[in-house]
Design a protein around this motif. Sequence first.
Motif, PDB file in Angstrom:
ATOM      1  N   ALA A 179       1.161  -1.245   0.070  1.00  0.00           N
ATOM      2  CA  ALA A 179       0.120  -0.206  -0.386  1.00  0.00           C
ATOM      3  C   ALA A 179       0.634   0.733  -0.248  1.00  0.00           C
ATOM      4  N   PRO A 180       0.231   2.665  -0.121  1.00  0.00           N
ATOM      5  CA  PRO A 180       1.727   3.604  -0.659  1.00  0.00           C
ATOM      6  C   PRO A 180       1.915   4.142   0.918  1.00  0.00           C
ATOM      7  N   HIS A 181       2.985   4.448   1.094  1.00  0.00           N
ATOM      8  CA  HIS A 181       3.505   4.158   2.275  1.00  0.00           C
ATOM      9  C   HIS A 181       4.764   5.030   2.464  1.00  0.00           C
ATOM     10  N   SER A 182       5.820   5.678   3.335  1.00  0.00           N
ATOM     11  CA  SER A 182       7.093   6.177   3.508  1.00  0.00           C
ATOM     12  C   SER A 182       7.794   5.557   4.582  1.00  0.00           C
ATOM     13  N   HIS A 183       8.920   6.339   3.944  1.00  0.00           N
ATOM     14  CA  HIS A 183      10.467   5.589   5.164  1.00  0.00           C
ATOM     15  C   HIS A 183      10.779   6.703   6.050  1.00  0.00           C
ATOM     16  N   THR A 184      11.566   6.650   6.773  1.00  0.00           N
ATOM     17  CA  THR A 184      12.251   7.750   7.845  1.00  0.00           C
ATOM     18  C   THR A 184      13.159   8.202   7.340  1.00  0.00           C
ATOM     19  N   GLN A 185      14.005   7.251   6.824  1.00  0.00           N
ATOM     20  CA  GLN A 185      15.237   6.825   5.546  1.00  0.00           C
ATOM     21  C   GLN A 185      15.203   7.826   4.378  1.00  0.00           C
ATOM     22  N   TRP A 186      16.304   8.045   3.921  1.00  0.00           N
ATOM     23  CA  TRP A 186      16.397   8.409   2.284  1.00  0.00           C
ATOM     24  C   TRP A 186      16.710   6.630   2.014  1.00  0.00           C
ATOM     25  N   TYR A 229      -1.388   8.826   6.672  1.00  0.00           N
ATOM     26  CA  TYR A 229      -0.196   9.253   7.089  1.00  0.00           C
ATOM     27  C   TYR A 229       0.267   8.686   8.934  1.00  0.00           C
ATOM     28  N   LEU A 230      -0.464   9.282   9.492  1.00  0.00           N
ATOM     29  CA  LEU A 230      -0.997   8.766  11.069  1.00  0.00           C
ATOM     30  C   LEU A 230      -0.249   7.341  11.672  1.00  0.00           C
ATOM     31  N   ILE A 231      -1.211   6.766  10.454  1.00  0.00           N
ATOM     32  CA  ILE A 231      -0.759   5.777  10.319  1.00  0.00           C
ATOM     33  C   ILE A 231       0.404   4.871  10.537  1.00  0.00           C
ATOM     34  N   ASN A 232       1.226   5.331   9.633  1.00  0.00           N
ATOM     35  CA  ASN A 232       2.190   5.067   8.746  1.00  0.00           C
ATOM     36  C   ASN A 232       3.585   5.166   9.372  1.00  0.00           C
ATOM     37  N   CYS A 233       3.542   6.619  10.279  1.00  0.00           N
ATOM     38  CA  CYS A 233       3.980   7.338  11.179  1.00  0.00           C
ATOM     39  C   CYS A 233       4.219   6.190  12.115  1.00  0.00           C
ATOM     40  N   ARG A 234       2.767   5.386  12.770  1.00  0.00           N
ATOM     41  CA  ARG A 234       3.388   4.086  13.891  1.00  0.00           C
ATOM     42  C   ARG A 234       4.064   3.000  13.819  1.00  0.00           C
ATOM     43  N   ILE A 235       3.602   3.085  12.064  1.00  0.00           N
ATOM     44  CA  ILE A 235       4.160   1.848  11.510  1.00  0.00           C
ATOM     45  C   ILE A 235       6.110   1.560  11.650  1.00  0.00           C
ATOM     46  N   GLN A 236       6.649   2.867  11.773  1.00  0.00           N
ATOM     47  CA  GLN A 236       7.491   3.544  11.597  1.00  0.00           C
ATOM     48  C   GLN A 236       8.040   3.192  12.973  1.00  0.00           C
ATOM     49  N   LEU A 237       7.605   3.672  13.715  1.00  0.00           N
ATOM     50  CA  LEU A 237       7.954   3.699  15.334  1.00  0.00           C
ATOM     51  C   LEU A 237       7.900   2.056  15.542  1.00  0.00           C
ATOM     52  N   LYS A 258       2.454  -5.883   7.682  1.00  0.00           N
ATOM     53  CA  LYS A 258       2.191  -6.391   6.687  1.00  0.00           C
ATOM     54  C   LYS A 258       1.735  -6.086   5.522  1.00  0.00           C
ATOM     55  N   ARG A 259       0.355  -4.457   5.340  1.00  0.00           N
ATOM     56  CA  ARG A 259      -0.381  -3.946   4.106  1.00  0.00           C
ATOM     57  C   ARG A 259       0.473  -2.695   4.249  1.00  0.00           C
ATOM     58  N   LEU A 260       1.340  -2.508   4.735  1.00  0.00           N
ATOM     59  CA  LEU A 260       2.169  -1.212   4.260  1.00  0.00           C
ATOM     60  C   LEU A 260       3.810  -1.339   4.219  1.00  0.00           C
ATOM     61  N   LEU A 261       4.489  -2.448   4.449  1.00  0.00           N
ATOM     62  CA  LEU A 261       5.726  -3.108   4.309  1.00  0.00           C
ATOM     63  C   LEU A 261       5.419  -4.492   3.415  1.00  0.00           C
ATOM     64  N   ALA A 262       4.678  -4.771   2.847  1.00  0.00           N
ATOM     65  CA  ALA A 262       5.133  -6.345   2.205  1.00  0.00           C
ATOM     66  C   ALA A 262       5.821  -7.578   2.869  1.00  0.00           C
ATOM     67  N   ALA A 263       5.303  -7.387   5.167  1.00  0.00           N
ATOM     68  CA  ALA A 263       6.565  -8.589   5.185  1.00  0.00           C
ATOM     69  C   ALA A 263       6.045  -7.996   6.934  1.00  0.00           C
ATOM     70  N   THR A 264       5.933  -9.229   7.166  1.00  0.00           N
ATOM     71  CA  THR A 264       5.036  -9.308   8.684  1.00  0.00           C
ATOM     72  C   THR A 264       5.958  -9.126   9.827  1.00  0.00           C
TER      73      THR A 264
END
Length: 285
Positions: free
Chosen positions: A32-39, A221-229, A260-266
């Motif tokens: 799913a569309p997502h982002s990372h804190t890293q480059w 965006y908030l959910i994506n931040c939670r996954i990064q945490l 899994k939905r955002l990062l395609a891994a468990t």
Amino acid sequence: MSNLGKPMFWRDDRMPHVELRLVEDGRKVRYAPHSHTQWSLGAITEGVSTFLYRNDQFKICTGTLVMMNPHWIHACNPIDNKRWAYLMLYVDTTWLTDLRYEVGLLDARCWQDIATATIFDPKWYEGYCRMAACLMDPERELLDKQSVVVEYLTALMCELADQPAEPLPKTADKLQALAAYLKNHATEELSLDALCERSGYSPGHLIRAFKQYFGITPHAYLINCRIQLGQQELKGGKPIAEAALDAGFADQPHFQRTFKRLLAATPNQYRHSLINQQIHTTGSK
């Protein structure tokens, strides 16, 4: 048992500023569309796929490099269920900022987005693959790995330095401040009313402007931040249930489904990949 369809992650505690992901059959992973804190810098090593990057979409194939600025929404997925494979390097933003500053590419130690999204030059692709092979080789020494990463990324940053970044819209500062607020309060329950009060936007205007700039809604965006945490918690060795709660999720199943939905891994695959185990085994000699 074959690991062909499972994502694998290389990590080494002695090089915390880089992480490498290997996927040998991209039909098995859907993002799913997502982002990372890293480059992020990826190489398509087999097949073709789509690359969604903010408001643009590219068809990419074997030999293509793709790069993503921190917090920029993106997704890569297979075309017509055809097999594709890739390597993805995640580079700590502060570390890369320092590298660019120290070679004279930045006027201050402040991150500057890179305009380029794709590279098709075989020289850079082949160099990337050599760098990745070096990182994953348990026989290569630490100094060798560190040197190869610094040498390749320094050369690439110099190559990209003359390409101007896209001009930011007039509302960029306000939207970035709102995104920073979401990131800093990601574990809390936030309301649209509170976001409107902070930004001065009406609800409809806020959601439209935010989605146009970031590619997703404030809630996504908030959910994506939670996954990064959650990723950071898992890297630190936290149990999955504890990582889920620390990242702001109500329970472990919700965290696992979203991860899994955002990062395609468990979460378990992320914590215990084959490459990661090999690195720590060899590194303890």
